[in-house]
Design an enzyme around this catalytic site. Structure first.
Site, mmCIF file in Angstrom:
data_model
loop_
_atom_site.group_PDB
_atom_site.id
_atom_site.type_symbol
_atom_site.label_atom_id
_atom_site.label_comp_id
_atom_site.label_asym_id
_atom_site.label_seq_id
_atom_site.Cartn_x
_atom_site.Cartn_y
_atom_site.Cartn_z
ATOM 1 N N HIS A 74 73.821 37.911 62.523
ATOM 2 C CA HIS A 74 75.258 37.420 63.529
ATOM 3 C C HIS A 74 74.562 36.591 65.202
ATOM 4 C CE1 HIS A 74 78.357 38.730 61.872
ATOM 5 N NE2 HIS A 74 77.901 39.980 62.039
ATOM 6 N N HIS A 115 76.730 47.052 64.496
ATOM 7 C CA HIS A 115 76.291 47.927 63.349
ATOM 8 C C HIS A 115 75.091 46.819 62.932
ATOM 9 C CE1 HIS A 115 78.076 43.748 62.626
ATOM 10 N NE2 HIS A 115 77.669 43.583 61.340
ATOM 11 N N HIS A 122 73.988 43.327 54.277
ATOM 12 C CA HIS A 122 74.205 42.003 55.533
ATOM 13 C C HIS A 122 74.758 42.827 56.325
ATOM 14 C CE1 HIS A 122 78.109 40.388 53.698
ATOM 15 N NE2 HIS A 122 77.965 40.889 54.950
ATOM 16 N N LYS A 181 77.889 48.908 59.423
ATOM 17 C CA LYS A 181 78.883 49.210 59.130
ATOM 18 C C LYS A 181 79.657 50.681 59.141
ATOM 19 C CE LYS A 181 81.316 44.781 59.209
ATOM 20 N NZ LYS A 181 81.801 44.005 59.010
#
Length: 524
Positions: A436, A409, A380, A384
């Site tokens: 998100h 990200h 997930h 990053k």
């Protein structure tokens, strides 16, 4: 008739009571079925008498009688396995027999049944006309039918019927091989595959036998033990997949299986056979199959063809298993790399993965799909890796500009993953992109709301936030559990899918058990 024929050679018609439908001597199982259609009771009686001791290919006769055109049509519909029909022409109508021929061939579509037309009035159905225009196999005038000629006629008809049946069954067997082999490559689980092989073998060998009962095992050899992949028949209830075969199989069966592994080849015996398979990587499997009869030469040929395809499919399955295992390892490694860069423990990845699978199962997704979500959710935060360290690991509050970089990200992760055709990677791409997003539309990157957000994204969002709030990070301390639970109650329908929140609370004990199982030391 010829005057030099002895009295015993003639079919003499005399008054008699109607005889029982079936021949009286011996079992009627596995007999050649002969349907007698004639409006004279004497013909039925004398036909049974003359053929009472008839035997062909180790099988006796079973007689079924019909005395009129309507009765004959009903009897024939009820007996599609009739081998021979001895058929009179003139009964209810002058052409009753010919109408029955049309019924058999055109309506019932019985193409293998042998039809012998017997008539006492050849003028009503001239032989040349009938044999040309009707699909019959023999034409006899009753006056020429001696006992010996009737015997010979039926013998020839049965021999023809048997050979046609063999051809039809061989054709059907090859069709089953083709269809079965295609189906094999659709089965991705080793246990499902093994079960499918046993089922298809039963179908291939059981082409025309209603009473054959088959028992079978498919087993795999581990480093020290032999394990069951699948089982059928008497063994199916006790043989749970992945249990040791020696705990279930009778001693004689176990000996046959062990011998196949030891000799690295299968064998055919009177009441069973074994097939041995070895992949290029050294993985070994054996199929044990037992039934009521010894496989014929043709069935052995079918088994050989089928097992060649099974061997290829086993090989492909093991190769696919290797690819999937490697893929899973890479996915978890990438997920852990992303977390390590942000100075977070790799156990965060494991916990999010396990929470996600639990929620997927509780929401009603099948095991296979839930497992795919477990694996994919570990990716997930893979995006990053594209975020600079100074922003990713900043201990203080982020500026709006820095937070915009962090938010990217999700796009980076999606860009990394969305080019694959693999279901697992496509699922990971969805989760990386949407975890998100918020249920009320206030999330990022696209401000999706409600069920616009893929279920996978909604599940991962809840799992990720629960674990993040309960873990130490460089910018915060872990929240107490009660504070996290209060937050989830407030955010139901806002940040999170309310149905998933309800499931989360219903199964909170399971969630906390996962948290404790994969706990990690707090950051200093």
């Amino acid at each position: 008739m010829s005057s030099d024929l002895g009295q015993d050679d003639l079919l003499i018609f005399a008054d008699d009571e109607r005889q029982p439908t079936l021949a009286e001597s011996g079992s009627i199982e596995n007999r050649w079925k002969v349907v007698i259609v004639d409006d004279e009771q004497e013909v039925h009686h004398l036909t049974r008498l003359v053929l009472s001791d008839f035997e062909f290919d180790g099988r006796r006769l079973e007689f079924v009688s019909a005395y009129s055109e309507p009765e004959a049509m009903k009897v024939l519909e009820d007996h599609p396995d009739a081998a021979v029909v001895l058929l009179d022409v003139v009964m209810d109508r002058d052409d009753s027999g010919l109408r029955i021929v049309r019924h058999i061939r055109e309506r019932l579509k019985y193409v293998t049944t042998r039809i012998i037309l017997r008539t006492g009035q050849p003028g009503q159905a001239p032989e040349k006309v009938v044999i040309t225009n009707y699909d019959i196999n023999d034409y006899k005038e009753k006056t020429e039918l001696t006992a010996q000629k009737l015997f010979t006629t039926v013998m020839a008809a049965l021999r023809s019927y048997r050979d046609i049946q063999v051809i039809e069954n061989n054709k059907l067997g090859l069709e089953k091989i083709i269809h079965a082999s295609a189906d094999l490559f659709e089965l991705k689980s080793l246990n499902q595959f093994a079960s499918g092989v046993l089922t298809q073998l039963t179908a291939i060998l059981n082409l025309n036998r209603n009473a054959l009962h088959c028992n079978s095992f498919a087993v795999s050899k581990g480093q020290e033990e032999i394990y069951i992949l699948a089982a059928t028949g008497d063994y199916s209830d006790s043989a749970v997949p992945n249990t040791r075969v020696q705990d279930v199989a009778p001693p004689r069966v176990l000996r046959c299986i062990e011998e196949a592994f030891r000799n690295k080849r299968g064998e055919f015996a009177a009441d069973h056979f074994t097939c041995y398979f070895q992949s290029k990587t050294g993985r070994e499997n054996v199929i044990y199959f037992e039934g009521a009869v010894k496989p014929s030469e043709w069935n052995r040929y079918l088994i050989d063809i089928y097992c060649s395809n099974v061997s290829i499919a086993f090989e492909n399955l093991y190769l696919n298993e290797e690819v999937e295992t490697t893929q899973k390892d890479i996915i978890f490694t990438l997920g852990e790399i992303a977390e390590t860069r942000s100075k977070e423990t790799g156990n965060h990845v494991k916990r999010v993965a396990e929470y996600s699978k639990l929620l997927a199962l509780k929401v009603g997704l099948p095991e296979e799909e839930a497992e795919m979500i477990r694996l994919a959710s570990s990716m997930h935060d893979v995006g990053k890796v594209a975020v600079p360290d100074e922003i990713l690991n900043k201990p203080g509050k982020l500026t709006p500009e820095e937070f915009d970089v962090i938010k990217q990200h999700t796009n980076h992760g999606y860009a990394m993953l969305n080019h694959s055709n693999r279901d697992l990677i496509k699922t990971a791409a969805i989760i990386a992109y949407q975890h998100h997003e918020k249920y009320d539309g206030q999330g990022y990157p696209n401000g999706l709301a409600g069920e616009e957000i893929h279920l996978y994204g909604r599940i991962a969002a809840l799992a990720d936030v629960f674990d993040a709030l309960g873990s130490d990070r460089v910018y915060k301390k872990a929240w107490p559990l009660e504070d996290i639970l209060d937050y989830f109650r407030r955010e139901s329908g806002r940040h999170f899918d309310p149905k998933l929140v309800d499931l989360f609370f219903e199964h909170l004990d399971d969630i906390l058990e996962i948290r404790d199982r994969y706990s990690d030391p707090r950051l200093a």
